[in-house]
Design an enzyme around this catalytic site. Structure first.
Site, PDB file in Angstrom:
ATOM      1  N   LYS A 110      37.897  30.899  31.550  1.00 48.07           N
ATOM      2  CA  LYS A 110      39.023  30.674  32.481  1.00 48.07           C
ATOM      3  C   LYS A 110      39.516  29.259  32.271  1.00 48.07           C
ATOM      4  O   LYS A 110      38.737  28.360  31.929  1.00 48.07           O
ATOM      5  CB  LYS A 110      38.559  30.861  33.920  1.00 48.07           C
ATOM      6  N   GLY A 228      48.521  38.122  50.699  1.00 45.26           N
ATOM      7  CA  GLY A 228      49.043  37.679  49.400  1.00 45.26           C
ATOM      8  C   GLY A 228      49.993  38.720  48.849  1.00 45.26           C
ATOM      9  O   GLY A 228      49.678  39.914  48.829  1.00 45.26           O
ATOM     10  N   GLY A 230      51.758  38.201  45.746  1.00 44.47           N
ATOM     11  CA  GLY A 230      52.089  37.855  44.362  1.00 44.47           C
ATOM     12  C   GLY A 230      51.927  39.090  43.502  1.00 44.47           C
ATOM     13  O   GLY A 230      51.989  40.224  43.991  1.00 44.47           O
ATOM     14  N   ASN A 231      51.679  38.902  42.211  1.00 41.10           N
ATOM     15  CA  ASN A 231      51.552  40.047  41.303  1.00 41.10           C
ATOM     16  C   ASN A 231      50.464  41.009  41.794  1.00 41.10           C
ATOM     17  O   ASN A 231      50.681  42.218  41.884  1.00 41.10           O
ATOM     18  CB  ASN A 231      51.244  39.547  39.885  1.00 41.10           C
ATOM     19  N   GLY A 233      48.706  41.241  44.868  1.00 38.56           N
ATOM     20  CA  GLY A 233      48.867  41.806  46.212  1.00 38.56           C
ATOM     21  C   GLY A 233      50.004  42.808  46.294  1.00 38.56           C
ATOM     22  O   GLY A 233      49.878  43.865  46.920  1.00 38.56           O
TER      23      GLY A 233
HETATM   24  N1  GLU Z   1      43.391  36.564  35.428  1.00 44.53           N
HETATM   25  C1  GLU Z   1      42.906  37.912  35.508  1.00 44.53           C
HETATM   26  C2  GLU Z   1      41.517  37.958  36.119  1.00 44.53           C
HETATM   27  O1  GLU Z   1      41.114  37.051  36.802  1.00 44.53           O
HETATM   28  C3  GLU Z   1      42.998  38.634  34.201  1.00 44.53           C
HETATM   29  C4  GLU Z   1      42.232  38.029  33.078  1.00 44.53           C
HETATM   30  C5  GLU Z   1      42.547  38.642  31.715  1.00 44.53           C
HETATM   31  O2  GLU Z   1      43.329  39.579  31.648  1.00 44.53           O
HETATM   32  O3  GLU Z   1      41.962  38.159  30.760  1.00 44.53           O
HETATM   33  O4  GLU Z   1      40.830  38.922  36.003  1.00 44.53           O
END
Ligand code: GLU
Length: 431
Positions: A110, A228, A230-231, A233
């Site tokens: 991340k 929420g 956003g995308n 929620g």
């Molecule tokens: N950001 C999303 C998560 O936290 C997707 C991560 C991804 O697709 O690699 O799961």
């Protein structure tokens, strides 16, 4: 943000008593646990861009790579003022478990930039996205680490990033891999996958539907509040309503709205796009709903399922006792602290954990990566026909583990499954 990493580590500790007896060689087990409680790699530094006014500005940038025993690091990139080393570390640990639960051949990563993207123009945002890739290009790639969208990032940002990556590889004279597969969550015309946009929300709804079936809950009698819009929620609420659940409360960052008879979620989603805020929809009487005095009031509504779908640390020791919903369904990453979970457990509130509930996003990222690598693209029906059974079987695995063990939480059940998969691979690899 100091305690979020501690939360991730506490959650690991809580699975150890059940896992440890399965590993007769204590030394190896302890060594692996120690490794799992640190990240393999933290890349951090400052990136600099020129603002539209000609001045230079620096931003703190991060990528945490937790564990790659099961495959390349995978996980999103967020642009948010709160982004820091501890936050990305915790989030990368959660990605490792998420990918293991769903059996994706990935480890956890991340990253992000400490920035409020609303303060930047589109041009500045593009320069920032490209600078981030220059900063990280040695550490990412289709078989190394595959970033994706997360909080405040989207397909457009992924486009700039993948374009920059391909430029860098061209400069290096190294185009022997399809670098499109370095990022997922891209737009359809640049190697994206059908269904990726709505996948986290929809994937969550597949889990929700399986869960409701296991608990013999009738969707049309199940009141849901989603925090929420956003995308994650908004897609979750839309699909939950489509599946027949009664979505009665929603909120964006400024306003929470409710109607216990049920909200017309499609109208809310379309209206929010047109008018920009939920408050405007109520004031203009476009939807039939009441406004709550504060957005946080949504958390305390007497609903059947509360769905935190925004940021981490929303349900804490300070407010957990006030929660009336008997079920919390985590669509955000890390919305419930371990201290809060202890209180919730005492109050018999069931928590369906993030690492299971919101894994639909990364699962569809995996489908996108597979399509990029084989250069063969699937229809939306094909994508969803793979996502649906994947989410359902992930739920079944966790639910079976939960019901077969007395006195464990659903989160512990998920962690036991995920950690066991990672530990077993590490042992197989000679750890
Ligand atoms: N950001 C999303 C998560 O936290 C997707 C991560 C991804 O697709 O690699 O799961």
């Amino acid at each position: 943000m100091a305690d979020i990493l501690q939360n991730a580590l506490t959650q690991i500790d809580q699975a150890i008593p059940i896992l440890e007896p399965q590993y007769p060689n204590r030394e190896i087990f302890q060594r692996i646990i120690k490794k799992l409680k640190t990240v393999n790699n933290l890349i951090e530094g400052e990136i600099e861009i020129t603002l539209d006014n000609g001045k230079k500005q620096k931003f703190a940038a991060y990528r945490s790579q937790h564990n790659d025993a099961r495959g390349p690091y995978k996980g999103g990139l967020r642009f948010h003022p709160q982004v820091c080393a501890t936050e990305v570390k915790a989030l990368s640990i959660w990605m490792t478990w998420k990918c293991a639960i769903t059996n994706l051949p990935y480890g956890g990563g991340k990253g992000g930039i400490a920035v409020d993207p609303k303060t930047l123009s589109q041009e500045e945002l593009q320069r920032l996205a490209r600078a981030y890739v220059r900063f990280l290009s040695k550490n990412i790639g289709p078989w190394q680490d595959v970033p994706a969208p997360d909080v405040n990032t989207n397909a457009q940002i992924m486009s700039w990033m993948v374009d920059e990556m391909i430029k860098i590889k061209k400069e290096e004279g190294n185009l022997n891999q399809n670098y499109l597969a370095t990022f997922t969550g891209k737009p359809l015309n640049l190697g994206g996958s059908q269904g990726r946009d709505e996948a986290t929300g929809l994937g969550g709804c597949y889990v929700l539907r399986s869960f409701a079936k296991a608990k013999q809950m009738q969707p049309n009698e199940t009141k849901i509040a989603v925090q929420g819009f956003g995308n994650v929620g908004s897609w979750f609420a839309r699909h939950a309503a489509k599946m027949g659940f009664k979505v009665v409360a929603l909120c964006d960052s400024k306003t929470a709205i409710y109607n216990f008879e049920g909200l017309d979620v499609e109208k809310v989603a379309a209206g929010k796009k047109e008018y920009g805020s939920l408050a405007a929809l109520v004031e203009k009487k476009i939807i039939n709903a009441q406004i709550l005095p504060a957005t946080t009031d949504l958390l305390y509504l007497p609903v059947d399922i509360l769905v935190p779908a925004a940021l981490e640390n929303v349900i804490t020791a300070e407010n957990a006792a006030q929660i009336k919903a008997p079920i919390i369904f985590e669509m955000a990453n890390g919305p419930t602290t371990p201290e809060a979970e202890e209180i919730l457990q005492k109050n018999k509130v069931l928590v369906i954990p993030d690492v299971l509930a919101n894994a639909g996003g990364v699962s569809t990222s995996y489908f996108e990566w597979v399509q990029n690598l084989q250069g063969y693209y699937w229809s939306k029906t094909e994508v969803l026909s793979k996502l649906e059974p994947l989410m359902e079987s992930s739920f079944t695995d966790v639910w079976q583990m939960y019901t077969a063990n007395k006195n464990i939480s659903v989160r512990q059940a998920a962690y036991i499954i995920a950690m066991k998969k990672v530990i077993d691979v590490m042992i197989a690899r000679g750890e």
